[in-house]
Motif scaffolding. Structure first.
Motif, PDB file in Angstrom:
ATOM      1  N   LYS A  17      58.411  39.908  46.294  1.00  0.00           N
ATOM      2  CA  LYS A  17      57.414  39.740  47.349  1.00  0.00           C
ATOM      3  C   LYS A  17      57.473  38.283  47.811  1.00  0.00           C
ATOM      4  O   LYS A  17      56.953  37.381  47.152  1.00  0.00           O
ATOM      5  N   LYS A  18      58.080  38.038  48.946  1.00  0.00           N
ATOM      6  CA  LYS A  18      58.345  36.679  49.422  1.00  0.00           C
ATOM      7  C   LYS A  18      57.166  36.172  50.248  1.00  0.00           C
ATOM      8  O   LYS A  18      57.198  36.136  51.474  1.00  0.00           O
ATOM      9  N   THR A  19      56.109  35.750  49.568  1.00  0.00           N
ATOM     10  CA  THR A  19      54.959  35.187  50.261  1.00  0.00           C
ATOM     11  C   THR A  19      55.246  33.742  50.634  1.00  0.00           C
ATOM     12  O   THR A  19      56.235  33.138  50.182  1.00  0.00           O
ATOM     13  N   LEU A  20      54.374  33.156  51.440  1.00  0.00           N
ATOM     14  CA  LEU A  20      54.541  31.752  51.800  1.00  0.00           C
ATOM     15  C   LEU A  20      54.473  30.874  50.559  1.00  0.00           C
ATOM     16  O   LEU A  20      55.188  29.859  50.464  1.00  0.00           O
ATOM     17  N   ALA A  21      53.634  31.254  49.596  1.00  0.00           N
ATOM     18  CA  ALA A  21      53.529  30.481  48.358  1.00  0.00           C
ATOM     19  C   ALA A  21      54.844  30.490  47.588  1.00  0.00           C
ATOM     20  O   ALA A  21      55.245  29.473  47.008  1.00  0.00           O
ATOM     21  N   VAL A  22      55.517  31.627  47.570  1.00  0.00           N
ATOM     22  CA  VAL A  22      56.813  31.721  46.896  1.00  0.00           C
ATOM     23  C   VAL A  22      57.830  30.820  47.603  1.00  0.00           C
ATOM     24  O   VAL A  22      58.620  30.125  46.963  1.00  0.00           O
ATOM     25  N   VAL A  23      57.779  30.805  48.935  1.00  0.00           N
ATOM     26  CA  VAL A  23      58.709  29.989  49.716  1.00  0.00           C
ATOM     27  C   VAL A  23      58.430  28.505  49.518  1.00  0.00           C
ATOM     28  O   VAL A  23      59.352  27.703  49.307  1.00  0.00           O
TER      29      VAL A  23
ATOM     30  N   ASP B 154      55.058  26.028  43.982  1.00  0.00           N
ATOM     31  CA  ASP B 154      53.730  25.738  43.433  1.00  0.00           C
ATOM     32  C   ASP B 154      53.131  24.446  44.005  1.00  0.00           C
ATOM     33  O   ASP B 154      51.997  24.440  44.500  1.00  0.00           O
ATOM     34  N   ARG B 155      53.858  23.339  43.951  1.00  0.00           N
ATOM     35  CA  ARG B 155      53.295  22.046  44.350  1.00  0.00           C
ATOM     36  C   ARG B 155      52.907  22.007  45.819  1.00  0.00           C
ATOM     37  O   ARG B 155      51.801  21.589  46.171  1.00  0.00           O
ATOM     38  N   TRP B 156      53.788  22.477  46.697  1.00  0.00           N
ATOM     39  CA  TRP B 156      53.500  22.416  48.122  1.00  0.00           C
ATOM     40  C   TRP B 156      52.452  23.425  48.544  1.00  0.00           C
ATOM     41  O   TRP B 156      51.732  23.221  49.520  1.00  0.00           O
ATOM     42  N   THR B 157      52.323  24.522  47.812  1.00  0.00           N
ATOM     43  CA  THR B 157      51.253  25.479  48.094  1.00  0.00           C
ATOM     44  C   THR B 157      49.899  24.856  47.808  1.00  0.00           C
ATOM     45  O   THR B 157      48.940  25.031  48.567  1.00  0.00           O
ATOM     46  N   ARG B 158      49.815  24.092  46.727  1.00  0.00           N
ATOM     47  CA  ARG B 158      48.562  23.406  46.395  1.00  0.00           C
ATOM     48  C   ARG B 158      48.217  22.364  47.460  1.00  0.00           C
ATOM     49  O   ARG B 158      47.050  22.198  47.832  1.00  0.00           O
ATOM     50  N   ARG B 159      49.203  21.684  47.961  1.00  0.00           N
ATOM     51  CA  ARG B 159      48.978  20.708  49.027  1.00  0.00           C
ATOM     52  C   ARG B 159      48.562  21.401  50.329  1.00  0.00           C
ATOM     53  O   ARG B 159      47.711  20.891  51.066  1.00  0.00           O
ATOM     54  N   PHE B 160      49.164  22.530  50.590  1.00  0.00           N
ATOM     55  CA  PHE B 160      48.825  23.283  51.806  1.00  0.00           C
ATOM     56  C   PHE B 160      47.375  23.754  51.745  1.00  0.00           C
ATOM     57  O   PHE B 160      46.658  23.730  52.756  1.00  0.00           O
ATOM     58  N   TYR B 161      46.921  24.156  50.566  1.00  0.00           N
ATOM     59  CA  TYR B 161      45.530  24.575  50.385  1.00  0.00           C
ATOM     60  C   TYR B 161      44.584  23.428  50.760  1.00  0.00           C
ATOM     61  O   TYR B 161      43.620  23.620  51.515  1.00  0.00           O
ATOM     62  N   ALA B 162      44.875  22.231  50.263  1.00  0.00           N
ATOM     63  CA  ALA B 162      44.042  21.069  50.573  1.00  0.00           C
ATOM     64  C   ALA B 162      44.070  20.756  52.067  1.00  0.00           C
ATOM     65  O   ALA B 162      43.038  20.401  52.668  1.00  0.00           O
TER      66      ALA B 162
END
Length: 295
Positions: A206-212, A215-223
């Motif tokens: 399941k290729k979600t944006l978080a997978v792409v 982990d680190r950049w997904t946390r930054r994107f959340y902020a």
């Protein structure tokens, strides 16, 4: 995945994912606030818009449960109960529930379009199609890192601007500011969800944006999304400073952000989903209240 002992009613309520429902209520509140500021508030149109939003949110939740369940994506997931993946409810029943709520949303949308503008029907058809093909169909876009884009568009731009337009009869820049803020927070809910599911989604394909992003950049994107929501309030405050009542969401957002920033994983991220959803709701309530007062 553990399978708790729940009554049939409790199972269906859990499958509807109540913690995601603030994402359906918030855009209607914000759009109605924009309509009130334009002295065009129509309560029954707001209720019809709420019916559309809630029905589609529940419908897409059941549709995702069904589609992910039959694909095996939910077999080893961490997080809230899934009806099909847990084996507690037959896939066919969940599919019928999804179609029922999507049809209900279509009925509310038809009534809203009939009393506002018929072109809104095209928007409704697109929203229903997006709800089903998020994880369903031969090429689900939720498996191609487009889920966040869809949530921002349909539970931000479309829901807020559509609610406001149905009452005002035109688009306004204030409604645009509201849509940007609410859409960013709705998107943040999905980002937090997909951050939690990176390990299992990576394994199941399941290729979600978080997978792409990882982990680190997904946390930054959340902020980043939280900051965009605050910036949208600043934009709205150009019209009335009362819009800053939406900042009441900051304590909830800060608490959620702290868990994300500290590297929380798995079940530790469940409270983040709750707090982000509540932050969006408080944001919309504060913003709408401010716009009503400012009017």
């Amino acid at each position: 995945m553990t399978t708790p002992s729940l009554s049939p009613t409790q199972l269906w309520v859990a499958g509807a994912r109540p913690r995601t429902l603030p994402a359906a209520v918030a855009p209607v509140l914000a759009g109605t606030g924009a309509a009130a500021f334009a002295d065009a508030y129509v309560w029954w149109k707001a209720l019809l818009a709420l019916g559309v939003s809630l029905s589609l949110q529940i419908g897409v939740n059941y549709a995702n449960d069904y589609s992910d369940g039959i694909k095996g994506t939910d077999n080893d997931r961490v997080g809230p109960l899934r009806l099909v993946g847990s084996g507690l409810v037959p896939a066919g029943k969940v599919k019928r529930a999804a179609l029922l709520f999507l049809a209900l949303g279509g009925a509310f949308g038809f009534a809203l379009a009939a009393t506002s503008s018929w072109w809104l029907l095209l928007v409704g058809v697109a929203a229903i199609g997006a709800a089903w093909t998020y994880t369903g169909g031969p090429s689900p876009y939720g498996y191609r890192a487009l889920g966040e884009v869809s949530v921002f568009v349909f539970f931000g731009l479309v829901a807020v601007l559509g609610t406001a337009y149905a009452q005002i009869g035109e688009f306004t820049w204030l409604a645009g500011a509201c849509a940007l803020g609410v859409g960013s927070l709705a998107c943040a809910i999905l980002v937090a969800n997909n951050l939690r599911d990176i390990p299992t989604d990576s394994v199941t394909g399941k290729k979600t944006l978080a997978v792409v992003l990882g982990d680190r950049w997904t946390r930054r994107f959340y902020a980043f999304l939280l900051l965009v929501a605050i910036a949208a309030l600043v934009w709205a405050s150009v019209f009335t400073l009362w819009a800053l009542l939406g900042l009441a969401m900051v304590p909830l957002a800060v608490r959620a952000r702290q868990v994300v920033a500290s590297g929380g994983k798995g079940m530790a991220l469940i409270p983040v989903l709750r707090d982000t959803g509540l932050a969006e709701l408080v944001y919309a309530v504060g913003l709408a209240l401010g716009l009503f007062i400012g009017a």
